[in-house]
Design an enzyme around this catalytic site. Structure first.
Site, short mmCIF file in Angstrom:
data_model
loop_
_atom_site.label_atom_id
_atom_site.label_comp_id
_atom_site.label_asym_id
_atom_site.label_seq_id
_atom_site.Cartn_x
_atom_site.Cartn_y
_atom_site.Cartn_z
N HIS A 143 1.43 -0.19 2.49
CA HIS A 143 1.51 -1.21 1.45
C HIS A 143 2.95 -1.71 1.30
CE1 HIS A 143 -2.55 -1.28 0.10
NE2 HIS A 143 -2.57 -0.08 -0.44
N HIS A 195 -5.35 -3.84 1.84
CA HIS A 195 -6.49 -3.03 2.26
C HIS A 195 -7.30 -3.74 3.34
CE1 HIS A 195 -6.44 -0.75 -1.82
NE2 HIS A 195 -5.82 -0.06 -0.88
N GLU A 230 0.16 4.38 1.74
CA GLU A 230 1.02 3.80 0.70
C GLU A 230 2.28 3.18 1.30
OE1 GLU A 230 -0.32 3.36 -2.00
OE2 GLU A 230 -1.95 4.80 -1.84
N ASP A 265 14.85 16.26 22.38
CA ASP A 265 13.71 16.70 21.59
C ASP A 265 12.78 17.53 22.47
OD1 ASP A 265 12.13 16.58 19.08
OD2 ASP A 265 10.67 15.64 20.41
#
EC number: 3.4.24.-
Length: 435
Positions: A173, A179, A170, A250
């Site tokens: 998009h 797609h 999503e 990190d």
């Protein structure tokens, strides 16, 4: 369904914890971008997990780590900027209609959320079963827009990775991806129409091309700069390639020569643990280029010699002439119709004749300048070159060819006449006032 296509699995084997991926030479074609995520867990999902906020929080953090791993293929770093669990009640009406819920969530973000917190993209996680078995929905190309930089995702699978793929899909998009089609030769990739039994953690070549074209045409402003440590919600497990409050480095791997995995502090003698200006645990010398100029409108950045971070991505002023006066600089790029046509239709493409663009005064689904309340607004005569882009081929100049996707519109900042560019409202405006 994923975005209206049927979900087709019955079970899925447990997946291993997402591993960190190294940047490949291919990924260097994308400029570094950063997306600060706001995640909102609705009351239904809170109830689904028996009100166990700690369990939900851990699950969301695992999702973010998976999303970050998948987005590295696009040279995107995702961070969790805000996590909000609606433990008492929903702050919007979550309905079985996915389009309606998405619209309500977008409106709430624009009118309420942005007034109290800063982030780039918001997703609503819900336990609601949407009509048609839809499991996710997002506007194409909505990134950075106050109302459209959103997505809704159903928490549809017990396996974190599977839901994270949907969230990444999503967000894809929102970044301009459509797609994957059959020609993409990847029916399990992230932007596949159907979420398979064993979804892939990879973007297809089609998706990468879509993203590259959309990034060139739009260059979203909100995702240019790296988040501050204070912008990031601390995760229960480190090794997410992000520096959070209290960390020097990190500490994902005990084998990291610069960072102590037990404390997330730099080892003795180390100046840095990672970064574009960090080499073998030491700051790179001042003047070393850390980010090349991607066009004549961009500015190359160099290390300062006192930090592991490459300076903020900067570029020449908007409106500066470029490409021999064929265009004007816009956010580090020089958008011109000629190159947009090549990106859409290949190396033999060129800009269509002026008459092709007259179709944009129709106010049709494909031929328009704006859309307002589901109504297509025709272009004024002087603005027709800011609507749908028309191209042709050098061997057939009478052809008017267009792409009916969002990528097929003339990009903002594109020259539409001498001294004029297309502004955000798709008007052909004076270059001195358009930005």
């Amino acid at each position: 369904k994923m975005c209206g296509v049927t979900q087709n699995w019955e079970s899925y084997e447990s997946t291993k914890k997402a591993s960190q991926l190294n940047l490949t030479p291919e990924q260097q074609r994308f400029p570094q971008r950063y997306i600060k995520l706001g995640i909102f867990v609705d009351h239904g999902m809170y109830t689904k997990y028996s009100g166990n906020s700690e369990r939900i929080t851990k699950r969301v953090h695992q999702m973010i780590n998976n999303i970050n791993m998948m987005c590295r293929a696009l040279n995107i770093v995702t961070t969790l900027s805000l996590l909000e669990i609606w433990s008492e009640k929903d702050l919007i009406t979550v309905q079985a209609s996915a389009p309606t819920t998405l619209t309500l969530f977008g409106a709430w973000r624009e009118t309420v959320l942005l007034n109290r917190t800063s982030h780039d993209h918001a997703q609503l996680l819900t336990a609601t079963i949407f009509n048609g078995n839809v499991i996710g929905r997002a506007p194409v190309g909505g990134m950075c827009d106050p109302k459209r930089s959103v997505a809704i995702v159903r928490d549809h699978n017990a396996i974190v990775f599977v839901v994270a793929v949907t969230m990444t899909h999503e967000m894809g998009h929102n970044l301009g991806n459509h797609h994957d089609e059959d020609k993409c030769n990847c029916n399990t990739c992230i932007m596949s129409k159907v979420l398979s039994r064993q979804p892939s953690k990879y973007f297809s070549e089609c998706s990468k091309d879509y993203y590259q074209t959309f990034l060139t045409n739009h260059n979203f402003q909100c995702i240019l700069n790296a988040p501050l440590r204070t912008d990031t919600v601390s995760t229960p497990v480190s090794g997410n390639e992000l520096l959070e409050a209290g960390e020097d480095c990190d500490c994902g791997s005990p084998a990291n020569p610069c960072c102590d995995a037990a404390t997330c502090k730099l080892r003795p003698g180390a100046q840095c643990g990672e970064g574009l200006c960090c080499d073998q645990c030491r700051f790179t010398s001042a003047g070393t280029e850390c980010r090349a100029a991607r066009s004549e409108c961009d500015i190359a950045e160099s290390c300062a010699g006192q930090s592991a971070d490459c300076p903020t991505d900067d570029f020449h002023r908007n409106g500066q002439p470029c490409l021999n006066n064929h265009g004007y600089c816009y956010n580090g790029n020089c958008p011109i119709m000629f190159y947009q046509c090549i990106a859409l239709f290949g190396s033999n493409a060129t800009v269509g004749q002026d008459g092709c663009f007259d179709a944009n005064d129709i106010g049709h689904k494909y031929f328009h300048c704006r859309k307002d309340n589901e109504k297509y607004i025709p272009c004024a005569p002087q603005d027709v070159k800011c609507g749908r882009l028309f191209c042709t081929y050098i061997y057939d100049i009478d052809l008017c060819r267009y792409d009916d996707s969002a990528n097929g519109m003339v990009a903002q900042g594109t020259k539409c006449a001498d001294g004029k560019v297309c502004n955000s409202n798709r008007q052909c405006a004076d270059v001195n006032t358009a930005y």
